[in-house]
Design a protein around this motif. Structure first.
Motif, PDB file in Angstrom:
ATOM      1  N   GLY A   1     -69.560 -68.093-108.776  1.00  0.00           N
ATOM      2  CA  GLY A   1     -68.658 -66.978-109.016  1.00  0.00           C
ATOM      3  C   GLY A   1     -68.649 -66.580-110.482  1.00  0.00           C
ATOM      4  N   VAL A   2     -68.791 -65.274-110.705  1.00  0.00           N
ATOM      5  CA  VAL A   2     -68.736 -64.728-112.062  1.00  0.00           C
ATOM      6  C   VAL A   2     -67.753 -63.564-112.028  1.00  0.00           C
ATOM      7  N   ASP A   3     -66.634 -63.707-112.705  1.00  0.00           N
ATOM      8  CA  ASP A   3     -65.629 -62.646-112.749  1.00  0.00           C
ATOM      9  C   ASP A   3     -65.915 -61.758-113.957  1.00  0.00           C
ATOM     10  N   VAL A   4     -66.677 -60.717-113.721  1.00  0.00           N
ATOM     11  CA  VAL A   4     -67.089 -59.820-114.797  1.00  0.00           C
ATOM     12  C   VAL A   4     -65.886 -59.083-115.379  1.00  0.00           C
ATOM     13  N   ASP A   5     -64.950 -58.702-114.527  1.00  0.00           N
ATOM     14  CA  ASP A   5     -63.796 -57.924-114.969  1.00  0.00           C
ATOM     15  C   ASP A   5     -62.939 -58.687-115.970  1.00  0.00           C
ATOM     16  N   SER A   6     -62.565 -59.914-115.631  1.00  0.00           N
ATOM     17  CA  SER A   6     -61.654 -60.657-116.506  1.00  0.00           C
ATOM     18  C   SER A   6     -62.381 -61.488-117.553  1.00  0.00           C
ATOM     19  N   GLY A   7     -63.650 -61.776-117.296  1.00  0.00           N
ATOM     20  CA  GLY A   7     -64.372 -62.623-118.239  1.00  0.00           C
ATOM     21  C   GLY A   7     -64.018 -64.094-118.098  1.00  0.00           C
TER      22      GLY A   7
ATOM     23  N   THR B   1     -67.213 -69.115-115.493  1.00  0.00           N
ATOM     24  CA  THR B   1     -67.997 -69.125-114.262  1.00  0.00           C
ATOM     25  C   THR B   1     -67.621 -70.354-113.450  1.00  0.00           C
ATOM     26  N   THR B   2     -67.696 -70.203-112.121  1.00  0.00           N
ATOM     27  CA  THR B   2     -67.337 -71.301-111.227  1.00  0.00           C
ATOM     28  C   THR B   2     -68.428 -71.507-110.182  1.00  0.00           C
ATOM     29  N   THR B   3     -68.441 -72.684-109.607  1.00  0.00           N
ATOM     30  CA  THR B   3     -69.280 -72.972-108.459  1.00  0.00           C
ATOM     31  C   THR B   3     -68.436 -73.701-107.433  1.00  0.00           C
ATOM     32  N   ASP B   4     -68.434 -73.178-106.190  1.00  0.00           N
ATOM     33  CA  ASP B   4     -67.777 -73.846-105.061  1.00  0.00           C
ATOM     34  C   ASP B   4     -68.842 -74.629-104.325  1.00  0.00           C
ATOM     35  N   VAL B   5     -68.597 -75.915-104.137  1.00  0.00           N
ATOM     36  CA  VAL B   5     -69.543 -76.810-103.479  1.00  0.00           C
ATOM     37  C   VAL B   5     -68.994 -77.184-102.117  1.00  0.00           C
ATOM     38  N   THR B   6     -69.816 -77.069-101.063  1.00  0.00           N
ATOM     39  CA  THR B   6     -69.437 -77.476 -99.719  1.00  0.00           C
ATOM     40  C   THR B   6     -70.374 -78.581 -99.274  1.00  0.00           C
ATOM     41  N   ALA B   7     -69.783 -79.637 -98.714  1.00  0.00           N
ATOM     42  CA  ALA B   7     -70.575 -80.785 -98.268  1.00  0.00           C
ATOM     43  C   ALA B   7     -70.052 -81.283 -96.935  1.00  0.00           C
ATOM     44  N   GLY B   8     -70.894 -81.990 -96.228  1.00  0.00           N
ATOM     45  CA  GLY B   8     -70.518 -82.586 -94.955  1.00  0.00           C
ATOM     46  C   GLY B   8     -71.280 -83.891 -94.765  1.00  0.00           C
ATOM     47  N   PRO B   9     -71.140 -84.489 -93.597  1.00  0.00           N
ATOM     48  CA  PRO B   9     -71.787 -85.787 -93.360  1.00  0.00           C
ATOM     49  C   PRO B   9     -73.305 -85.700 -93.527  1.00  0.00           C
ATOM     50  N   ALA B  10     -73.883 -86.702 -94.145  1.00  0.00           N
ATOM     51  CA  ALA B  10     -75.329 -86.716 -94.362  1.00  0.00           C
ATOM     52  C   ALA B  10     -76.085 -86.802 -93.045  1.00  0.00           C
ATOM     53  N   ASP B  11     -75.504 -87.403 -92.021  1.00  0.00           N
ATOM     54  CA  ASP B  11     -76.209 -87.537 -90.743  1.00  0.00           C
ATOM     55  C   ASP B  11     -76.318 -86.205 -90.008  1.00  0.00           C
TER      56      ASP B  11
END
Length: 117
Positions: free
Chosen positions: A96-102, A105-115
């Motif tokens: 995520g890059v919020d150009v308007d507010s400056g 930067t963020t990154t949302d990470v999603t994870a689940g079971p390795a199997d």
């Protein structure tokens, strides 16, 4: 008992994940329903498959993991209060890059079971 998550943190393969913004741990169990000759037409339930969905956000556009990675993730609500500890598959990164507010930067990470990978 509620407590502040202000000191929440996590590790990826034993290395601290810098600048975590928030952590969400979803623990799921879906019971197995069945009917048989011993249930007289009634449906019964057995404990089902357990699953988890994990998401966390960090202030970074370069997280220490990538899509498809499998590793050990440990998430804490605060020092000594472990929310999750296990081997996971990183299924999604959303930058995520919020150009308007400056804003940072963020990154949302999603994870689940390795199997499930």
């Amino acid at each position: 008992m509620p407590y502040s998550g202000k000191n929440g943190y996590g590790t990826w393969n034993g290395v601290a994940i810098a600048d975590i913004r928030n952590i969400n741990v979803g623990l799921i169990s879906e019971p197995q329903k069945y009917a048989s000759s011993s249930t007289n037409g009634h449906r019964k339930e057995l404990p089902g498959h357990e699953d988890e969905t994990l998401t966390f956000s960090i202030y970074s556009s370069e997280p220490p993991m990538d899509r498809g990675d499998i590793g050990t993730l440990v998430l804490y609500a605060k020092t000594g209060v472990e929310l999750f500890n296990g081997t996971v598959h990183i299924s999604q990164l959303q930058h995520g890059v919020d150009v308007d507010s400056g804003a940072l930067t963020t990154t949302d990470v999603t994870a689940g079971p390795a199997d499930a990978a």
